[in-house]
Design an enzyme around this catalytic site. Structure first.
Site, PDB file in Angstrom:
ATOM      1  N   LYS A  27       0.858  -1.186   0.000  1.00  0.00           N
ATOM      2  CA  LYS A  27       0.000   0.000   0.000  1.00  0.00           C
ATOM      3  C   LYS A  27       0.895   1.238   0.000  1.00  0.00           C
ATOM      4  O   LYS A  27       1.858   1.330   0.770  1.00  0.00           O
ATOM      5  CB  LYS A  27      -0.905  -0.007   1.235  1.00  0.00           C
ATOM      6  CG  LYS A  27      -1.873   1.164   1.288  1.00  0.00           C
ATOM      7  CD  LYS A  27      -2.719   1.124   2.547  1.00  0.00           C
ATOM      8  CE  LYS A  27      -3.693  -0.027   2.520  1.00  0.00           C
ATOM      9  NZ  LYS A  27      -4.636   0.031   3.686  1.00  0.00           N
ATOM     10  N   GLY A  39      -9.927  18.628 -17.725  1.00  0.00           N
ATOM     11  CA  GLY A  39     -10.520  18.399 -19.035  1.00  0.00           C
ATOM     12  C   GLY A  39     -10.056  19.487 -19.974  1.00  0.00           C
ATOM     13  O   GLY A  39      -9.766  20.621 -19.554  1.00  0.00           O
ATOM     14  N   ARG A  90     -16.262  12.241 -14.224  1.00  0.00           N
ATOM     15  CA  ARG A  90     -15.168  11.334 -13.905  1.00  0.00           C
ATOM     16  C   ARG A  90     -14.075  12.028 -13.074  1.00  0.00           C
ATOM     17  O   ARG A  90     -14.103  13.236 -12.850  1.00  0.00           O
ATOM     18  CB  ARG A  90     -14.539  10.788 -15.198  1.00  0.00           C
ATOM     19  CG  ARG A  90     -13.845  11.842 -16.019  1.00  0.00           C
ATOM     20  CD  ARG A  90     -13.527  11.360 -17.438  1.00  0.00           C
ATOM     21  NE  ARG A  90     -12.911  12.435 -18.204  1.00  0.00           N
ATOM     22  CZ  ARG A  90     -11.600  12.571 -18.401  1.00  0.00           C
ATOM     23  NH1 ARG A  90     -10.762  11.673 -17.892  1.00  0.00           N
ATOM     24  NH2 ARG A  90     -11.119  13.575 -19.098  1.00  0.00           N
ATOM     25  N   ASP A 259      -3.466  22.142 -23.304  1.00  0.00           N
ATOM     26  CA  ASP A 259      -4.686  22.924 -23.126  1.00  0.00           C
ATOM     27  C   ASP A 259      -4.344  24.402 -22.902  1.00  0.00           C
ATOM     28  O   ASP A 259      -5.046  25.292 -23.391  1.00  0.00           O
ATOM     29  CB  ASP A 259      -5.490  22.403 -21.938  1.00  0.00           C
ATOM     30  CG  ASP A 259      -5.787  20.916 -22.041  1.00  0.00           C
ATOM     31  OD1 ASP A 259      -5.968  20.426 -23.160  1.00  0.00           O
ATOM     32  OD2 ASP A 259      -5.845  20.261 -20.986  1.00  0.00           O
TER      33      ASP A 259
END
Length: 315
Positions: A27, A39, A90, A259
């Site tokens: 972990k 996005g 999402r 972007d």
């Protein structure tokens, strides 16, 4: 200055964190994450606001995660136009290995949309498109929407004489390149996308420019901008060819750099800047973003400091 609308069909809440070492098995206890709205069109809108521009970010959102995305946009003073869809918005997740500096990026697909979602989006886009302005369709096309959705967006904004900038990927990009119909105003591709579309390596700046002008001759776009990674970016029209060399920046994270380029380029065009100067702004914004951690974008001062180092020339 012309108005700008960005369109994000598959936005995300972006988390970025780090750990001393990424290893399979045990972990892994990461540091507290940075959380940002994400996005393609969302990041383009964030870039435009950071550079002092006015923009409306149209986003398809759903569920609790969609509400969080809208809150994150409001915190950055980005005006959002929410189009509510059935599926949950999402998340994306990035982890940086502090030992090696490598960044591991995980992106899950958005939930499948249906025809009703698509019709709702197109109606909202048609109503929000700024007259004689710019619309930026950036990021992936959500599963369930048609591969020709960028062409549908082009038809939706056309009655307002709105120029469409497209920066998409996968099947939607392939369809746009293979069956363009009417040309979009600006198409942006990164190096990998351009080489996949060309079917061969684009080893030189001249290769990238030749491919860009081939796309223009085929009616795909009026203007094509192409990234060449750390080397810089090219921009071509039917009659003009430019290359802008990127300044050296120590790489922290590449998330959002493309972007940021698209947002800064569009803002410069909306302000009436010449093509070569718009390209400089795009390269400076992308370079400044690469120098920030995780999912953070640039600061305006960082872009302005890099701008004089972005050497652009006719090629």
């Amino acid at each position: 200055m012309s108005g700008i609308l960005t369109i994000t069909l598959n936005p995300a809440v972006d988390l970025a964190t780090s750990i001393e070492r990424v290893a399979a098995g045990p972990k892994l206890y990461c540091k507290a994450p940075r959380v940002d709205p994400g996005g393609g069109g969302v990041n383009a809108a964030r870039a435009i606001r950071k550079l002092g521009g006015q923009v409306t970010a149209l986003v398809a959102v759903g569920g609790a995660m969609g509400e969080q995305l809208l809150q994150l946009l409001a915190a950055e003073d980005v005006l959002a136009l929410a189009v509510h869809v059935a599926g949950e918005t999402r998340q994306s997740f990035a982890v940086t290995d502090e030992t090696t500096g490598e960044q591991f990026r995980f992106s899950v697909p958005g939930e499948t949309m249906d025809s009703a979602d698509g019709a709702r989006l197109l109606s909202a886009i048609a109503q929000a498109a700024p007259r004689d302005g710019y619309a930026v369709l950036s990021g992936g096309v959500t599963p369930g929407l048609d591969d020709d959705f960028p062409q549908q967006v082009l038809a939706a904004v056309a009655p307002r004489r709105c120029k469409l900038v497209v920066d998409t990927s996968k099947a939607a990009l392939a369809h746009l390149l293979a069956a363009p119909g009417k040309p979009v105003h600006v198409l942006r591709l990164d190096q990998r996308e351009a080489e996949q579309a060309a079917g061969h390596e684009l080893a030189t700046v001249a290769d990238s420019l030749a491919f860009a002008q081939d796309l223009i001759a085929r009616g795909v776009a009026d203007i094509v901008a192409g990234g060449r990674g750390a080397e810089g970016s090219v921009l071509a029209t039917r009659d003009q060819r430019f290359f802008c060399r990127a300044p050296y920046v120590e790489v922290q994270s590449k998330i959002g750099a493309g972007d940021a380029f698209t947002g800064a380029l569009t803002l410069a065009l909306s302000r009436g800047e010449a093509l070569d100067q718009a390209l400089r702004w795009g390269v400076a914004a992308a370079s400044a973003t690469v120098g920030t951690e995780g999912t953070a974008l640039f600061g305006r001062g960082e872009v302005e400091a890099l701008l004089p180092q972005c050497e652009v020339a006719a090629a």
